[in-house]
Design a protein around this motif. Structure first.
Motif, PDB file in Angstrom:
ATOM      1  N   TRP A 130       6.749 -11.732  11.388  1.00  0.00           N
ATOM      2  CA  TRP A 130       6.782 -10.971   9.894  1.00  0.00           C
ATOM      3  C   TRP A 130       6.186  -9.819   9.948  1.00  0.00           C
ATOM      4  CZ3 TRP A 130      10.030 -12.459   6.786  1.00  0.00           C
ATOM      5  CH2 TRP A 130      10.517 -13.912   6.798  1.00  0.00           C
ATOM      6  N   THR A 131       4.974  -9.626  11.039  1.00  0.00           N
ATOM      7  CA  THR A 131       4.307  -8.250  11.065  1.00  0.00           C
ATOM      8  C   THR A 131       5.291  -7.156  11.449  1.00  0.00           C
ATOM      9  OG1 THR A 131       2.107  -9.394  11.550  1.00  0.00           O
ATOM     10  CG2 THR A 131       2.520  -6.871  11.994  1.00  0.00           C
ATOM     11  N   GLN A 132       6.167  -7.379  12.452  1.00  0.00           N
ATOM     12  CA  GLN A 132       7.116  -6.456  12.769  1.00  0.00           C
ATOM     13  C   GLN A 132       8.023  -6.162  11.510  1.00  0.00           C
ATOM     14  OE1 GLN A 132       9.216  -7.131  16.432  1.00  0.00           O
ATOM     15  NE2 GLN A 132       7.178  -7.221  17.532  1.00  0.00           N
ATOM     16  N   ALA A 133       8.420  -7.212  10.773  1.00  0.00           N
ATOM     17  CA  ALA A 133       9.465  -6.850   9.704  1.00  0.00           C
ATOM     18  C   ALA A 133       8.554  -6.028   8.636  1.00  0.00           C
ATOM     19  CB  ALA A 133       9.773  -8.175   9.083  1.00  0.00           C
ATOM     20  N   MET A 134       7.220  -6.239   8.349  1.00  0.00           N
ATOM     21  CA  MET A 134       6.490  -5.331   7.684  1.00  0.00           C
ATOM     22  C   MET A 134       6.231  -4.168   7.830  1.00  0.00           C
ATOM     23  SD  MET A 134       2.739  -6.031   6.288  1.00  0.00           S
ATOM     24  CE  MET A 134       2.018  -5.654   7.755  1.00  0.00           C
ATOM     25  N   GLN A 135       6.145  -3.789   9.139  1.00  0.00           N
ATOM     26  CA  GLN A 135       6.083  -2.548   9.846  1.00  0.00           C
ATOM     27  C   GLN A 135       7.284  -1.738   9.705  1.00  0.00           C
ATOM     28  OE1 GLN A 135       4.864  -3.031  13.844  1.00  0.00           O
ATOM     29  NE2 GLN A 135       2.938  -3.785  13.395  1.00  0.00           N
ATOM     30  N   ALA A 136       8.544  -2.390   9.766  1.00  0.00           N
ATOM     31  CA  ALA A 136       9.658  -1.693   9.593  1.00  0.00           C
ATOM     32  C   ALA A 136       9.897  -1.243   8.205  1.00  0.00           C
ATOM     33  CB  ALA A 136      10.897  -2.901  10.046  1.00  0.00           C
ATOM     34  N   VAL A 137       9.431  -2.057   7.145  1.00  0.00           N
ATOM     35  CA  VAL A 137       9.771  -1.709   5.872  1.00  0.00           C
ATOM     36  C   VAL A 137       8.732  -0.788   5.130  1.00  0.00           C
ATOM     37  CG1 VAL A 137      11.420  -3.501   5.349  1.00  0.00           C
ATOM     38  CG2 VAL A 137       9.088  -3.987   4.665  1.00  0.00           C
ATOM     39  N   THR A 138       7.606  -0.780   5.851  1.00  0.00           N
ATOM     40  CA  THR A 138       6.666  -0.030   5.170  1.00  0.00           C
ATOM     41  C   THR A 138       6.145   1.175   5.953  1.00  0.00           C
ATOM     42  OG1 THR A 138       4.907  -1.360   6.232  1.00  0.00           O
ATOM     43  CG2 THR A 138       5.411  -2.242   4.017  1.00  0.00           C
ATOM     44  N   GLY A 139       6.470   1.127   7.022  1.00  0.00           N
ATOM     45  CA  GLY A 139       6.313   2.211   8.056  1.00  0.00           C
ATOM     46  C   GLY A 139       4.585   2.319   8.439  1.00  0.00           C
ATOM     47  N   GLU A 140       3.951   1.336   8.037  1.00  0.00           N
ATOM     48  CA  GLU A 140       2.354   1.257   8.504  1.00  0.00           C
ATOM     49  C   GLU A 140       2.321   0.515   9.585  1.00  0.00           C
ATOM     50  OE1 GLU A 140      -0.657   0.301   5.585  1.00  0.00           O
ATOM     51  OE2 GLU A 140       0.820   0.814   3.860  1.00  0.00           O
ATOM     52  N   ARG A 141       1.282   0.789  10.557  1.00  0.00           N
ATOM     53  CA  ARG A 141       0.969   0.096  11.615  1.00  0.00           C
ATOM     54  C   ARG A 141       0.145  -1.350  10.961  1.00  0.00           C
ATOM     55  NH1 ARG A 141      -0.818   0.881  16.874  1.00  0.00           N
ATOM     56  NH2 ARG A 141      -2.620  -0.427  17.482  1.00  0.00           N
ATOM     57  N   GLY A 142       0.745  -2.321  11.738  1.00  0.00           N
ATOM     58  CA  GLY A 142       0.449  -3.711  11.294  1.00  0.00           C
ATOM     59  C   GLY A 142      -0.634  -4.257  12.338  1.00  0.00           C
ATOM     60  N   PHE A 143      -0.575  -5.372  12.498  1.00  0.00           N
ATOM     61  CA  PHE A 143      -1.551  -6.095  13.513  1.00  0.00           C
ATOM     62  C   PHE A 143      -0.794  -6.677  14.758  1.00  0.00           C
ATOM     63  CE2 PHE A 143      -1.077 -10.857  12.759  1.00  0.00           C
ATOM     64  CZ  PHE A 143      -0.114 -10.520  11.527  1.00  0.00           C
ATOM     65  N   ARG A 144      -1.443  -7.337  15.751  1.00  0.00           N
ATOM     66  CA  ARG A 144      -0.691  -7.470  16.969  1.00  0.00           C
ATOM     67  C   ARG A 144      -0.684  -9.206  16.642  1.00  0.00           C
ATOM     68  NH1 ARG A 144      -5.758  -6.828  19.213  1.00  0.00           N
ATOM     69  NH2 ARG A 144      -6.901  -8.725  19.777  1.00  0.00           N
TER      70      ARG A 144
ATOM     71  N   SER B 187      -2.788  -9.614  -6.092  1.00  0.00           N
ATOM     72  CA  SER B 187      -1.553  -9.360  -6.620  1.00  0.00           C
ATOM     73  C   SER B 187      -0.877  -8.259  -6.342  1.00  0.00           C
ATOM     74  CB  SER B 187      -1.911  -9.473  -8.243  1.00  0.00           C
ATOM     75  OG  SER B 187      -2.353 -10.708  -8.569  1.00  0.00           O
ATOM     76  N   PHE B 188      -1.473  -7.201  -6.084  1.00  0.00           N
ATOM     77  CA  PHE B 188      -0.996  -5.910  -5.784  1.00  0.00           C
ATOM     78  C   PHE B 188      -0.384  -5.987  -4.487  1.00  0.00           C
ATOM     79  CE2 PHE B 188      -0.959  -2.052  -3.376  1.00  0.00           C
ATOM     80  CZ  PHE B 188      -0.126  -1.191  -4.385  1.00  0.00           C
ATOM     81  N   ALA B 189      -0.982  -6.646  -3.417  1.00  0.00           N
ATOM     82  CA  ALA B 189      -0.486  -6.651  -2.012  1.00  0.00           C
ATOM     83  C   ALA B 189       1.003  -7.747  -2.260  1.00  0.00           C
ATOM     84  CB  ALA B 189      -1.479  -7.381  -1.081  1.00  0.00           C
ATOM     85  N   VAL B 190       0.711  -8.889  -2.922  1.00  0.00           N
ATOM     86  CA  VAL B 190       1.676  -9.897  -3.029  1.00  0.00           C
ATOM     87  C   VAL B 190       3.067  -9.033  -3.658  1.00  0.00           C
ATOM     88  CG1 VAL B 190       2.424 -11.981  -4.360  1.00  0.00           C
ATOM     89  CG2 VAL B 190       0.370 -11.803  -3.023  1.00  0.00           C
ATOM     90  N   GLY B 191       2.799  -8.176  -4.790  1.00  0.00           N
ATOM     91  CA  GLY B 191       3.963  -7.578  -5.293  1.00  0.00           C
ATOM     92  C   GLY B 191       4.482  -6.479  -4.296  1.00  0.00           C
ATOM     93  N   GLN B 192       3.764  -5.983  -3.334  1.00  0.00           N
ATOM     94  CA  GLN B 192       4.426  -5.249  -2.669  1.00  0.00           C
ATOM     95  C   GLN B 192       5.306  -5.743  -1.646  1.00  0.00           C
ATOM     96  OE1 GLN B 192       4.194  -1.428  -2.469  1.00  0.00           O
ATOM     97  NE2 GLN B 192       3.361  -1.871  -4.591  1.00  0.00           N
ATOM     98  N   LEU B 193       4.642  -7.101  -1.247  1.00  0.00           N
ATOM     99  CA  LEU B 193       5.455  -7.876  -0.090  1.00  0.00           C
ATOM    100  C   LEU B 193       6.627  -8.434  -0.983  1.00  0.00           C
ATOM    101  CD1 LEU B 193       2.498  -9.689   1.765  1.00  0.00           C
ATOM    102  CD2 LEU B 193       3.866  -7.875   2.870  1.00  0.00           C
TER     103      LEU B 193
END
Length: 400
Positions: free
Chosen positions: A386-400, A50-56
């Motif tokens: 969607w991973t690249q979009a996540m990286q752009a808004v969170t600044g975290e390193r995602g998966f390939r 739920s926390f992860a979904v809330g962040q997304l």
């Protein structure tokens, strides 16, 4: 007491981006649509999910739409990818043709067609025509909704840089930057993957959620396998998981293989091997399609050869099935359309595997047929987007 296997979000990294990766994958493939689904499939605590979904949700990468009734509880909110009106274009490349289509979040597939594609001419000659075909699909569906491009390739792929590596039947393609070529052409994320892996992911997305372990085997001119372990594609240490085509088999003796070795499974069980064998027996065949036509027409020589090829494949698969103990073995590729071939593989698995391994084992053709690779390639492209979009808004390193 044995320790349970760690859930996917722990096995594939740590932190928000790793768990979010699993959430996005499951929503993109259509395997999950609620927080409860996600918690069960990820093996994570409901509060953590739920926390992860809330962040997304906060970043607009996931959205809620309506509710779904549940048994004995309040209605569950249905989740979807944010902006899920987008799509990916995908292509499954063969020796002389490419299968193309539009893949939507959740696994929907539209606008499927087959177009000429001369793999043997090399990437610089062959790719521009394919790009024009994909551009036609983009023009039809709208450039502003394009999220990514997915490529399904008939050879080993180094996923990190998006390259084909040491392909046996793709002259001129070795180390060519396929992914970069498409990203430069279309200015969206592109994903490049081996055909058997694409088929494994595509088929997995439409199978029951309880089938978490499976082996997809593609048998055409060559042989390849994709492995789903605990609900995710398993690539192995160097990306070569599933390379059963080059397992040595006694029946192959010292027959030269395309890999440069001798006695590989490919030399006795692939479509190319059947073409060679039937030619030696005096039949007029030039391609695997000719073999299929003869066997479909009940030609005795072709039927015997196809059945024997299925036995050889089944013998090699039996060792893998005994070791891995999957829920299912799916058969794809043009030879899987022949019942004598499928029956021979199934017979060898039941004969060569322990009864506990085959007790509930599903052995059948891919339900998506020739479209399985397209669906998988499109899913890879959407996940990358969607991973690249996540990286752009969170600044975290995602998966390939």
């Amino acid at each position: 007491m044995l320790e349970k296997s760690p859930p996917p979000h722990r096995r594939h990294g740590t932190g928000f981006s790793s768990l979010a990766e699993g959430v996005l994958e499951l929503l993109a493939s259509g395997q999950a649509s609620t927080r409860t689904d996600l918690a069960a499939l990820l093996g994570a605590a409901p509060s953590t999910v739920s926390f992860a979904v809330g962040q997304l949700l906060a970043h607009g990468l996931v959205a809620e739409e309506g509710t779904r009734s549940s048994t004995g509880g309040r209605p569950r909110k249905v989740l979807r990818l944010g902006g899920s009106d987008g799509y990916a274009v995908a292509a499954d490349l063969g020796g002389n043709h490419a299968h193309v289509g539009v893949v939507h979040p959740g696994g929907g597939l539209t606008d499927v067609s087959t177009v000429p594609f001369a793999t043997a001419e090399g990437p610089e000659a062959a790719l521009p025509g394919l790009a024009d075909t994909l551009q036609t699909l983009i023009d039809l569906h709208g450039r502003d909704q394009l999220r990514g491009v997915g490529l399904c390739l008939p050879g080993p792929v180094d996923v990190e840089p998006g390259l084909v590596t040491l392909p046996a039947r793709m002259p001129g393609w070795n180390r060519f930057p396929v992914r970069d070529w498409f990203e430069e052409r279309f200015a969206v994320p592109a994903a490049v993957e081996n055909d058997a892996n694409c088929m494994a992911v595509g088929e997995h997305s439409v199978r029951p959620a309880g089938h978490r372990q499976s082996i997809m085997v593609k048998v055409g001119s060559g042989i390849g396998a994709g492995v789903i372990a605990d609900g995710r594609l398993y690539r192995g240490a160097t990306g070569a998981a599933g390379e059963i085509t080059h397992v040595r088999v006694e029946a192959a003796h010292d027959t030269p293989c395309s890999c440069g070795n001798t006695g590989c499974l490919e030399t006795v069980a692939s479509g190319a091997a059947l073409v060679r064998l039937l030619r030696e027996r005096g039949l007029r065949v030039t391609s695997t399609l000719d073999v299929v036509r003869l066997a479909t027409d009940a030609d005795p020589e072709a039927t015997r050869a196809v059945r024997q090829a299925g036995r050889y494949l089944g013998q090699v698969l039996a060792a893998n099935v005994n070791f891995f103990n999957p829920d299912a073995v799916y058969l794809g590729g043009i030879l899987s359309t022949l019942e004598p071939f499928v029956a021979a593989v199934r017979s060898q698995l039941y004969e060569g595997c322990h009864p506990l391994v085959t007790q509930h084992l599903v052995i059948e053709r891919t339900s998506l047929g020739a479209d399985a690779g397209l669906v998988g390639a499109g899913q890879f492209a959407l996940q990358r987007a969607w991973t690249q979009a996540m990286q752009a808004v969170t600044g975290e390193r995602g998966f390939r």
